[in-house]
Motif scaffolding. Sequence first.
Motif, PDB file in Angstrom:
ATOM      1  N   ASP A 157       0.838  -1.197   0.000  1.00 34.47           N
ATOM      2  CA  ASP A 157       0.000   0.000   0.000  1.00 34.47           C
ATOM      3  C   ASP A 157       0.882   1.259   0.000  1.00 34.47           C
ATOM      4  O   ASP A 157       0.672   2.187  -0.791  1.00 34.47           O
ATOM      5  CB  ASP A 157      -0.912  -0.035   1.229  1.00 34.47           C
ATOM      6  CG  ASP A 157      -1.672   1.254   1.428  1.00 34.47           C
ATOM      7  OD1 ASP A 157      -2.695   1.443   0.746  1.00 34.47           O
ATOM      8  OD2 ASP A 157      -1.241   2.079   2.264  1.00 34.47           O
ATOM      9  N   ALA A 158       1.868   1.288   0.865  1.00 31.10           N
ATOM     10  CA  ALA A 158       2.785   2.440   0.917  1.00 31.10           C
ATOM     11  C   ALA A 158       3.555   2.583  -0.395  1.00 31.10           C
ATOM     12  O   ALA A 158       3.842   3.699  -0.838  1.00 31.10           O
ATOM     13  CB  ALA A 158       3.751   2.297   2.092  1.00 31.10           C
ATOM     14  N   ALA A 159       3.884   1.451  -1.008  1.00 33.82           N
ATOM     15  CA  ALA A 159       4.633   1.487  -2.278  1.00 33.82           C
ATOM     16  C   ALA A 159       3.811   2.131  -3.388  1.00 33.82           C
ATOM     17  O   ALA A 159       4.334   2.904  -4.199  1.00 33.82           O
ATOM     18  CB  ALA A 159       5.055   0.076  -2.676  1.00 33.82           C
ATOM     19  N   HIS A 160       2.515   1.825  -3.443  1.00 30.26           N
ATOM     20  CA  HIS A 160       1.646   2.488  -4.417  1.00 30.26           C
ATOM     21  C   HIS A 160       1.710   4.004  -4.244  1.00 30.26           C
ATOM     22  O   HIS A 160       1.858   4.761  -5.202  1.00 30.26           O
ATOM     23  CB  HIS A 160       0.190   2.039  -4.235  1.00 30.26           C
ATOM     24  CG  HIS A 160      -0.081   0.642  -4.727  1.00 30.26           C
ATOM     25  ND1 HIS A 160      -0.920  -0.229  -4.051  1.00 30.26           N
ATOM     26  CD2 HIS A 160       0.358  -0.037  -5.801  1.00 30.26           C
ATOM     27  CE1 HIS A 160      -0.986  -1.366  -4.714  1.00 30.26           C
ATOM     28  NE2 HIS A 160      -0.207  -1.288  -5.772  1.00 30.26           N
ATOM     29  N   LYS A 161       1.575   4.425  -2.992  1.00 28.79           N
ATOM     30  CA  LYS A 161       1.550   5.866  -2.705  1.00 28.79           C
ATOM     31  C   LYS A 161       2.895   6.500  -3.023  1.00 28.79           C
ATOM     32  O   LYS A 161       2.970   7.608  -3.572  1.00 28.79           O
ATOM     33  CB  LYS A 161       1.183   6.088  -1.236  1.00 28.79           C
ATOM     34  CG  LYS A 161      -0.220   5.581  -0.892  1.00 28.79           C
ATOM     35  CD  LYS A 161      -0.426   5.535   0.624  1.00 28.79           C
ATOM     36  CE  LYS A 161      -1.793   4.996   0.987  1.00 28.79           C
ATOM     37  NZ  LYS A 161      -1.895   4.679   2.439  1.00 28.79           N
ATOM     38  N   LEU A 162       3.962   5.793  -2.685  1.00 28.25           N
ATOM     39  CA  LEU A 162       5.297   6.344  -2.928  1.00 28.25           C
ATOM     40  C   LEU A 162       5.539   6.564  -4.417  1.00 28.25           C
ATOM     41  O   LEU A 162       6.112   7.589  -4.821  1.00 28.25           O
ATOM     42  CB  LEU A 162       6.367   5.411  -2.351  1.00 28.25           C
ATOM     43  CG  LEU A 162       7.794   5.949  -2.448  1.00 28.25           C
ATOM     44  CD1 LEU A 162       7.990   7.162  -1.547  1.00 28.25           C
ATOM     45  CD2 LEU A 162       8.807   4.858  -2.088  1.00 28.25           C
ATOM     46  N   ALA A 163       5.120   5.599  -5.236  1.00 27.94           N
ATOM     47  CA  ALA A 163       5.335   5.734  -6.679  1.00 27.94           C
ATOM     48  C   ALA A 163       4.627   6.972  -7.226  1.00 27.94           C
ATOM     49  O   ALA A 163       5.140   7.657  -8.116  1.00 27.94           O
ATOM     50  CB  ALA A 163       4.845   4.476  -7.400  1.00 27.94           C
TER      51      ALA A 163
END
Lengths: 429, 429
Positions: free
Chosen positions: A203-209
């Motif tokens: 979930d955090a990776a989606h936001k980070l991208a």
Amino acid sequence: MTKPLRIALAGLGTVGAGVVRLLEANAALIARRAGRGIEIVAISARDRSKDRGVDLSRFEWVDDTTALAAHPDADVVVELVGGSDGPALTLARATLKAGKGFVTANKAMIAHHGLELARAAESAGAALKFEAAVAGGIPVIKGLREGMAANEIARVYGILNGTCNFILSKMEAEGRDFADVLAEAQALGFAESDPTFDIDGVDAAHKLAILASIAFGTQPAFPQVVANGIRHVIAADIAEAAQLGYRIRLLGVAEDGPHGLFQRVHPHLVPVSHPLAHVTGATNAVVAEGNFVGRLLFQGAGAGDGPTASAVVADLIDIARGEFGPAFAMPADSLGEHQAADSGERRTRSYVRFTVEDRVGVLAEIAAAMRDAGVSIESLIQRGSGADGAVLVAIVTHEGPERAVAQALERLRGSQSLVGQPMWMHILG
Amino acid sequence: MTKPLRIALAGLGTVGAGVVRLLEANAALIARRAGRGIEIVAISARDRSKDRGVDLSRFEWVDDTTALAAHPDADVVVELVGGSDGPALTLARATLKAGKGFVTANKAMIAHHGLELARAAESAGAALKFEAAVAGGIPVIKGLREGMAANEIARVYGILNGTCNFILSKMEAEGRDFADVLAEAQALGFAESDPTFDIDGVDAAHKLAILASIAFGTQPAFPQVVANGIRHVIAADIAEAAQLGYRIRLLGVAEDGPHGLFQRVHPHLVPVSHPLAHVTGATNAVVAEGNFVGRLLFQGAGAGDGPTASAVVADLIDIARGEFGPAFAMPADSLGEHQAADSGERRTRSYVRFTVEDRVGVLAEIAAAMRDAGVSIESLIQRGSGADGAVLVAIVTHEGPERAVAQALERLRGSQSLVGQPMWMHILG
């Protein structure tokens, strides 16, 4: 006053119902601020009969969610269905193709398909907005896209997952271990029954991208994000970190530089002097560093129906005002395509914790592996743990290339002295 | 790419020179983000010969600053002259009348004349923007105007003056008294040689009036702001507050409610669990509470040439993108005219510190005054101070109307037992 902005709403989960409630509760204020009313004209969701605690009888019900794209009375479609592909993506494509505005909270879809959708929006001259996709109610997309627009941004990082921060700060406050606190978080509704996306950092990776794309002017590159979660953080790590003046937070970190685009989600040691060390509970916080503005921090509720609805409706107000432009801060075709950076070259300070057998020579073996890989040790603590007889060795390194630490761990792989995997975390500098 | 946005720049102090540097250093990036270049075409300042560390030779020099409003090649005038009236105001009026955009960092002028200027901008269809006027590089005007636009905002408050926060956090870290730290701050360039506007809260009051207007949809009402500064905070207050779990910060606080508009700048006790307690040095931070988004925090550099230039150019990028609208978030004519709230009705917890003579009956006299005014005491500490023989009595009250505390202090006025004025601070709740 001009005629209202008319909305078709897809998805009536907690956020969808929150949007309905918000548009009703703050209708007069929103009309003053937007210069026109914002009205829902049609709604769609899977189950028509479900009680959502809001009166939906005055809205036209549409069975086929994707048909909202063609609704003759809708200026904008709000998508709160979720899922990176499937109906959400079909709806997004059809809506933009029809020249209507599209507002979504769907981080997975934007991380995967944001570039395509931005191109479609630009071709059609339509708005594409997704403030709610990152950090819930915090206007951080706007903060990067507009507030920091004058700056070259070197780094953007933050606490992007409320569930993980809730768990870590509870582990910290109560000295408990991960599994135990996760179970409680699930019982309280702070973690999903299948918490994988949250606790493994996806979930955090989606936001980070998404953040990285806007900050650096690069194409969203979700497949390049290396995502790790908090499953392997133990209470002893938190205690050691505290002794050393740090708190453990799951951070998404993105940097852009000559070696390419670096994007990683990983638990970090955050100095207590840093504002992120004081972010507790389900709160989110994002830091961005600009070459003129310096360090900016945006903090608030990262999830929940009210905050997420607030971000969705802020996007609608921007559209109602006519204040919108390219979704990723610049035209999609001018977003750069950057290679993933080789993290081995990256210089950081590291924390490495080993759980080891309590026997002669273990420390020498670890120290030798570090030395042979060229890792310079700043401090080392060996501590006998309690009940299970295991011993912890926690090392803090001086700043050096990540490659060296990786090599040291490679040398130790399969060692009979180690119990389980070492835990390697970076120290936020 | 469309033709560049052309700027006339009035004022070449540190911020003006910063804008020149920023537009040069980040020119290519800004053009990508704004969709067009942003170019300075003319400049004006008092002294042409002064060395400002930037090359100004390629810009047309205009002697009469106010003539920039009529410059045929300028689309937007950037005003960094300062002063609530005088040339800045003349320039603002002329620029907007000419239908050009106007960007300023001038908090005093916006606090005093913002309504008039917003009306002029709307009549002309021109942009009026002043992100840099509040909290330097932090995009908090944008955060309130757009990011929180869906919310009814109940309260906005924060650390709005970097000089005061620098002094207070240095007093806190080093246990020193105000005058001593002020002198050092002046020597270091963190405080002006005449620091009155900063340390007496006037600068923060200007900013607060602007924030309140945008947050609440009310006309800027600077004359209603009650401003107090940090002159009378002593080292012992900070020590007592720390004992009780608080840090002292100069806060601007604005609330809107049924009793009217409350706006006050005053030193407060901030619980250590609150993020503002961890804001140290010259950093600024603003908190706003919305009825759907909850509490948002915006934090960063509140002053300095780089951060302020960042905010000025962010405004220019918004204009270059065509993403702008009413300056105070809604048309000037729809801003409400709210009466100043009677703070006596406001319920807070208070800290009151008395410096008293060391003799029999003093404590009884204070306690009686509190009782007779109906103030309920939560805790009281009496402490003999060191060298000068004075004694401190520090009281924390339960929550109650401010009127009661004011009455208690009125009863004690002129008492022979008191040395100097009592120090009354509110506790942030």
